[in-house]
Motif scaffolding. Structure first.
Motif, PDB file in Angstrom:
ATOM      1  N   SER A 182       0.846  -1.207   0.000  1.00  0.00           N
ATOM      2  CA  SER A 182       0.000   0.000   0.000  1.00  0.00           C
ATOM      3  C   SER A 182       0.872   1.244   0.000  1.00  0.00           C
ATOM      4  O   SER A 182       2.028   1.201   0.416  1.00  0.00           O
ATOM      5  CB  SER A 182      -0.894   0.021   1.237  1.00  0.00           C
ATOM      6  OG  SER A 182      -1.603   1.252   1.303  1.00  0.00           O
ATOM      7  N   HIS A 183       0.316   2.344  -0.481  1.00  0.00           N
ATOM      8  CA  HIS A 183       0.966   3.623  -0.233  1.00  0.00           C
ATOM      9  C   HIS A 183       0.561   4.065   1.165  1.00  0.00           C
ATOM     10  O   HIS A 183      -0.413   3.551   1.735  1.00  0.00           O
ATOM     11  CB  HIS A 183       0.630   4.648  -1.309  1.00  0.00           C
ATOM     12  CG  HIS A 183      -0.834   4.917  -1.490  1.00  0.00           C
ATOM     13  ND1 HIS A 183      -1.781   3.927  -1.594  1.00  0.00           N
ATOM     14  CD2 HIS A 183      -1.510   6.080  -1.576  1.00  0.00           C
ATOM     15  CE1 HIS A 183      -2.971   4.467  -1.744  1.00  0.00           C
ATOM     16  NE2 HIS A 183      -2.834   5.785  -1.740  1.00  0.00           N
ATOM     17  N   ALA A 184       1.298   5.016   1.722  1.00  0.00           N
ATOM     18  CA  ALA A 184       1.041   5.485   3.083  1.00  0.00           C
ATOM     19  C   ALA A 184       1.301   6.992   3.123  1.00  0.00           C
ATOM     20  O   ALA A 184       1.279   7.649   2.085  1.00  0.00           O
ATOM     21  CB  ALA A 184       1.925   4.725   4.078  1.00  0.00           C
ATOM     22  N   GLY A 185       1.530   7.516   4.322  1.00  0.00           N
ATOM     23  CA  GLY A 185       1.909   8.929   4.453  1.00  0.00           C
ATOM     24  C   GLY A 185       0.851   9.908   3.963  1.00  0.00           C
ATOM     25  O   GLY A 185      -0.325   9.590   3.821  1.00  0.00           O
ATOM     26  N   SER A 186       1.320  11.130   3.690  1.00  0.00           N
ATOM     27  CA  SER A 186       0.418  12.207   3.273  1.00  0.00           C
ATOM     28  C   SER A 186      -0.252  11.888   1.947  1.00  0.00           C
ATOM     29  O   SER A 186      -1.332  12.383   1.657  1.00  0.00           O
ATOM     30  CB  SER A 186       1.196  13.515   3.159  1.00  0.00           C
ATOM     31  OG  SER A 186       2.331  13.321   2.344  1.00  0.00           O
ATOM     32  N   ASP A 196       7.103  13.565   0.533  1.00  0.00           N
ATOM     33  CA  ASP A 196       7.662  12.402  -0.170  1.00  0.00           C
ATOM     34  C   ASP A 196       6.619  11.286  -0.202  1.00  0.00           C
ATOM     35  O   ASP A 196       5.588  11.356   0.461  1.00  0.00           O
ATOM     36  CB  ASP A 196       8.974  11.929   0.482  1.00  0.00           C
ATOM     37  CG  ASP A 196       8.764  11.328   1.855  1.00  0.00           C
ATOM     38  OD1 ASP A 196       7.614  11.297   2.347  1.00  0.00           O
ATOM     39  OD2 ASP A 196       9.752  10.871   2.447  1.00  0.00           O
ATOM     40  N   LEU A 197       6.886  10.279  -1.021  1.00  0.00           N
ATOM     41  CA  LEU A 197       5.979   9.134  -1.137  1.00  0.00           C
ATOM     42  C   LEU A 197       6.406   8.079  -0.123  1.00  0.00           C
ATOM     43  O   LEU A 197       7.610   7.897   0.095  1.00  0.00           O
ATOM     44  CB  LEU A 197       6.068   8.516  -2.529  1.00  0.00           C
ATOM     45  CG  LEU A 197       5.934   9.436  -3.734  1.00  0.00           C
ATOM     46  CD1 LEU A 197       6.063   8.621  -5.022  1.00  0.00           C
ATOM     47  CD2 LEU A 197       4.594  10.157  -3.687  1.00  0.00           C
ATOM     48  N   ASP A 198       5.444   7.390   0.458  1.00  0.00           N
ATOM     49  CA  ASP A 198       5.763   6.302   1.379  1.00  0.00           C
ATOM     50  C   ASP A 198       5.028   5.045   0.935  1.00  0.00           C
ATOM     51  O   ASP A 198       3.849   5.110   0.596  1.00  0.00           O
ATOM     52  CB  ASP A 198       5.316   6.672   2.804  1.00  0.00           C
ATOM     53  CG  ASP A 198       5.975   7.949   3.297  1.00  0.00           C
ATOM     54  OD1 ASP A 198       7.132   7.864   3.725  1.00  0.00           O
ATOM     55  OD2 ASP A 198       5.342   9.021   3.218  1.00  0.00           O
ATOM     56  N   PHE A 199       5.756   3.925   0.925  1.00  0.00           N
ATOM     57  CA  PHE A 199       5.148   2.638   0.575  1.00  0.00           C
ATOM     58  C   PHE A 199       5.459   1.630   1.664  1.00  0.00           C
ATOM     59  O   PHE A 199       6.567   1.613   2.207  1.00  0.00           O
ATOM     60  CB  PHE A 199       5.700   2.115  -0.759  1.00  0.00           C
ATOM     61  CG  PHE A 199       5.353   3.004  -1.919  1.00  0.00           C
ATOM     62  CD1 PHE A 199       4.123   2.912  -2.546  1.00  0.00           C
ATOM     63  CD2 PHE A 199       6.260   3.954  -2.366  1.00  0.00           C
ATOM     64  CE1 PHE A 199       3.793   3.749  -3.600  1.00  0.00           C
ATOM     65  CE2 PHE A 199       5.944   4.798  -3.414  1.00  0.00           C
ATOM     66  CZ  PHE A 199       4.703   4.683  -4.038  1.00  0.00           C
ATOM     67  N   ILE A 200       4.462   0.786   1.956  1.00  0.00           N
ATOM     68  CA  ILE A 200       4.629  -0.280   2.943  1.00  0.00           C
ATOM     69  C   ILE A 200       4.300  -1.599   2.258  1.00  0.00           C
ATOM     70  O   ILE A 200       3.281  -1.703   1.564  1.00  0.00           O
ATOM     71  CB  ILE A 200       3.657  -0.109   4.133  1.00  0.00           C
ATOM     72  CG1 ILE A 200       3.782   1.283   4.756  1.00  0.00           C
ATOM     73  CG2 ILE A 200       3.893  -1.189   5.181  1.00  0.00           C
ATOM     74  CD1 ILE A 200       5.108   1.581   5.390  1.00  0.00           C
ATOM     75  N   GLY A 248       2.532 -10.265   9.083  1.00  0.00           N
ATOM     76  CA  GLY A 248       1.735 -10.128  10.304  1.00  0.00           C
ATOM     77  C   GLY A 248       1.798  -8.725  10.886  1.00  0.00           C
ATOM     78  O   GLY A 248       0.959  -8.324  11.695  1.00  0.00           O
ATOM     79  N   GLN A 249       2.818  -7.970  10.459  1.00  0.00           N
ATOM     80  CA  GLN A 249       3.020  -6.634  11.009  1.00  0.00           C
ATOM     81  C   GLN A 249       2.474  -5.552  10.081  1.00  0.00           C
ATOM     82  O   GLN A 249       2.495  -4.369  10.402  1.00  0.00           O
ATOM     83  CB  GLN A 249       4.521  -6.471  11.146  1.00  0.00           C
ATOM     84  CG  GLN A 249       4.989  -5.531  12.210  1.00  0.00           C
ATOM     85  CD  GLN A 249       6.506  -5.458  12.118  1.00  0.00           C
ATOM     86  OE1 GLN A 249       7.203  -6.461  12.313  1.00  0.00           O
ATOM     87  NE2 GLN A 249       7.013  -4.292  11.780  1.00  0.00           N
ATOM     88  N   PHE A 250       2.006  -5.995   8.906  1.00  0.00           N
ATOM     89  CA  PHE A 250       1.649  -5.039   7.849  1.00  0.00           C
ATOM     90  C   PHE A 250       0.639  -3.986   8.306  1.00  0.00           C
ATOM     91  O   PHE A 250       0.841  -2.786   8.109  1.00  0.00           O
ATOM     92  CB  PHE A 250       1.107  -5.798   6.627  1.00  0.00           C
ATOM     93  CG  PHE A 250       0.663  -4.894   5.510  1.00  0.00           C
ATOM     94  CD1 PHE A 250       1.586  -4.334   4.632  1.00  0.00           C
ATOM     95  CD2 PHE A 250      -0.684  -4.593   5.328  1.00  0.00           C
ATOM     96  CE1 PHE A 250       1.182  -3.497   3.610  1.00  0.00           C
ATOM     97  CE2 PHE A 250      -1.094  -3.753   4.304  1.00  0.00           C
ATOM     98  CZ  PHE A 250      -0.162  -3.213   3.445  1.00  0.00           C
TER      99      PHE A 250
END
Ligand code: DGT
Ligand code: CA
Ligand code: CA
Ligand code: ZN
Length: 585
Positions: A182-186, A196-200, A248-250
């Motif tokens: 998924s994308h994350a952050g703002s 900036d872009l954040d991905f998890i 499991g931590q996602f």
């Protein structure tokens, strides 16, 4: 301060000393000190407390004193004074990639350059290239470095950032090792601009995922490469962070890195009040050591549920009281793009748009809209070829002709984006304006008025019986131009009192009125219209950005005028223009 923070400051001292042209031995002593400190195995606290820095690490007296001061107080008087003694413009030059203290000092001494602007002109007029040890290549590199520094320091429009993010997310989701991504952050919270872009990613095999991420097309620089975290920079200066965590931590990592920080703080406090500790690793009882023995959450819904909360959409995670409502099950049902049945503020080739009335109608029909409204500029916007009364009458006929032709299933409303003159009067006479289905009143001229004058001006425009809605309330252009000053709450109250809509201009550079005002304004009864301000058919897509901002402003469909059906809109317009037969049937 810890070892590496102290080492950073020692290195900075060396740089500052070099700019000042100090003794090279002294400079080297700080550089060596920093290196030694970082590779030190012993516990720094113990060494400082037992006064063993000199003995164990072999630091000289001056360094021992400075390291101890930094460790104990987090500050260093010597460093503060040194920094204050160097011209700020020179320190700023250090931010230019590829430019070091030695060159800065030489240019300062020989060419008296002490700011980035001066440096730029000295590169352009050949003075830098002529300097001994510099040359043309170096001057070119510095100019490029200055441009990069500007690009890297900048925030980016959500719209542009999402364009970059989409293929990355697609690419990640296609990798066989990826379980969840998924994308994350703002970006996920749909802020109007993103840093900036954040991905998890959830996966047990981070390596191939990292390999793919840093080797993607368009990556200009890999700024960090680790086993579970990497960062890359694209041509535009936009940077992207990727973190890979065990599946499991996602949910916990996704929630943490979606933020906002303020939202996370309230979530952690809530967890603590229930005896739990919440982090990017998981949710565990406070007295349990290991996060893996804590609660499980397959997804964010389960995470929120574990804390007794309904799911909070990312757009609302700004720390503005969303937890209270999620606890009571009273979060609003937010506006969706599919709720919109048409749009009102759009331009055609009659003023400064690129597509004809017919082309725009066809595009609106392709969007599945029941109606769309044309609103070209009025005559005061002469640079945009604004319409005078005669041309308005011609436009009304042209619209009627399209509607009667039966060529399109989408109805066209005739309107205008009428300039609000300096004193709050509208640019066209009342008779002309009342002959149109509706009027969007906007400020494009005299934008430097004082707050009080601007507020009165807008209220006068709102009180004009011909005005249906107010266009782009503050005139801001994101990342470029501040909006004009006005008292928003007075203007909102006047709009409510006069039954005037305030648009949410959906152009990704505007998003005006700002989402931060909408929750309160809509609770007071203000209506909005999500208006793409389209200047070509492709701009109809901007409504997505408008819906994003509406969601951030807690707006529900019931506060949004253009969720009404064609018949409802007609009836609403007919109230203000009882003499226009075509509006009633
Ligand atoms: P941006 O990139 O400036 O537009 O804003 P964000 O919100 O994307 O911030 P970013 O990229 O620095 O970090 C992503 C999220 O990670 C942030 O919204 C919350 C979380 N986060 C990062 N650093 C911290 C921190 O030091 N404390 C807390 N509580 N959360 C953090
Ligand atoms: Ca970010
Ligand atoms: Ca980030
Ligand atoms: Zn406008």
């Amino acid at each position: 301060m810890d070892k590496s923070e102290i080492a950073d400051i020692l290195n900075e001292i060396a740089v500052l000393l070099e700019i000042k042209g100090e003794n090279p031995f002294k400079i080297r002593a700080y550089q060596n000190g920093a290196r030694k400190l970082e590779s030190l195995d012993e516990d720094l606290a113990e060494l400082v407390e037992q006064d063993k820095l000199k003995e164990v690490a072999g630091f000289g007296d001056a360094l021992v004193q400075k390291i101890s001061e930094l460790f104990e107080t987090g500050r260093l008087e010597f460093y503060d004074k040194l920094k204050a003694s160097v011209e700020p413009g020179l320190i700023e030059m250090l931010e230019i990639p590829g430019l070091g203290a030695k060159k800065i000092k030489a240019m300062h001494k020989e060419l008296e350059i002490s700011s980035i602007d001066e440096l730029k002109s000295a590169c352009e007029d050949g003075r830098v290239a002529a300097l001994k040890g510099f040359g043309k290549k170096t001057a070119e590199k510095i100019v490029q470095g200055i441009a990069n520094r500007e690009a890297y320091g900048k925030r980016h429009l959500w719209w542009d950032a999402f364009e970059v993010a989409k293929p990355i997310l697609d690419g990640l989701q296609k990798l066989p090792e990826v379980v969840k991504a998924s994308h994350a952050g703002s970006l996920r919270r749909k802020r109007e601009t993103v840093g900036d872009l954040d991905f998890i990613v959830g996966s047990d095999q981070p390596k191939p995922i990292m390999d793919w991420f840093v080797a993607q097309e368009g990556v200009k620089e890999v700024t960090a490469r680790g086993e579970t975290k990497s960062s890359v920079r694209f041509e535009s200066g936009l940077q992207a962070d990727l973190r890979v965590v065990p599946p499991g931590q996602f949910a916990f990592a996704l929630h943490h890195f979606t933020g906002s920080k303020d939202h996370n703080v309230s979530m952690r406090q809530r967890a603590l009040s229930q005896g739990y500790s919440l982090s990017e690793w998981g949710l565990k009882p406070v007295d349990e050591e290991d996060f893996s023995k804590g609660k499980k959450a397959e997804n964010e819904e389960e995470l929120f549920a574990a804390l007794g909360l309904n799911f909070i959409p990312p757009e609302l995670r700004e720390g503005l009281g969303e937890l209270d409502l999620a606890e009571k099950g009273k979060l609003p049902e937010l506006l969706k793009p599919s709720d919109l049945k048409g749009v009102f503020h759009n331009h055609t080739t009659a003023s400064d748009g690129r597509n004809s009335l017919e082309e725009m109608t066809a595009a609106a029909e392709a969007k599945g809209w029941e109606y769309w409204g044309v609103a070209d500029h009025s005559k005061a916007s002469f640079q945009a070829n604004g319409l005078d009364s005669d041309r308005v009458m011609g436009l009304i006929d042209a619209v009627e002709e399209i509607n009667k032709s039966g060529k399109f299933s989408t109805h066209v409303f005739s309107g205008i984006e009428c300039d609000i003159l300096g004193d709050g009067a509208l640019d066209l006479d009342e008779e002309t304006l009342m002959a149109l289905d509706y009027v969007v009143a906007s400020v494009h001229i005299s934008m430097t008025q004082l707050e009080d004058e601007m507020t009165k001006r807008l209220i006068r425009a709102i009180e004009n019986p011909a005005t249906t809605m107010l266009g782009h309330l503050t005139g801001r252009i994101l990342l470029k131009r501040e909006g004009y000053k006005l008292n928003v709450s007075k203007v909102v109250d006047a709009a409510i009192a006069n039954g005037v809509i305030i648009e949410l201009n959906a152009n990704p550079r505007r998003l005006d009125m700002d989402w931060r005002f909408w929750r309160q304004a809509s609770e007071k009864g203000l209506l909005t219209s999500i208006n793409p301000d389209a200047h070509r058919v492709e701009h109809f897509e901007f409504v997505e950005a408008g819906v994003n901002s509406a969601r951030k402003g807690w707006l529900q469909a019931s506060s949004v005028f253009n969720t009404l059906s064609l018949a409802e809109v007609r009836a609403a317009f007919a109230k203000r223009r009882p003499n226009l037969e075509r509006l009633s049937f």
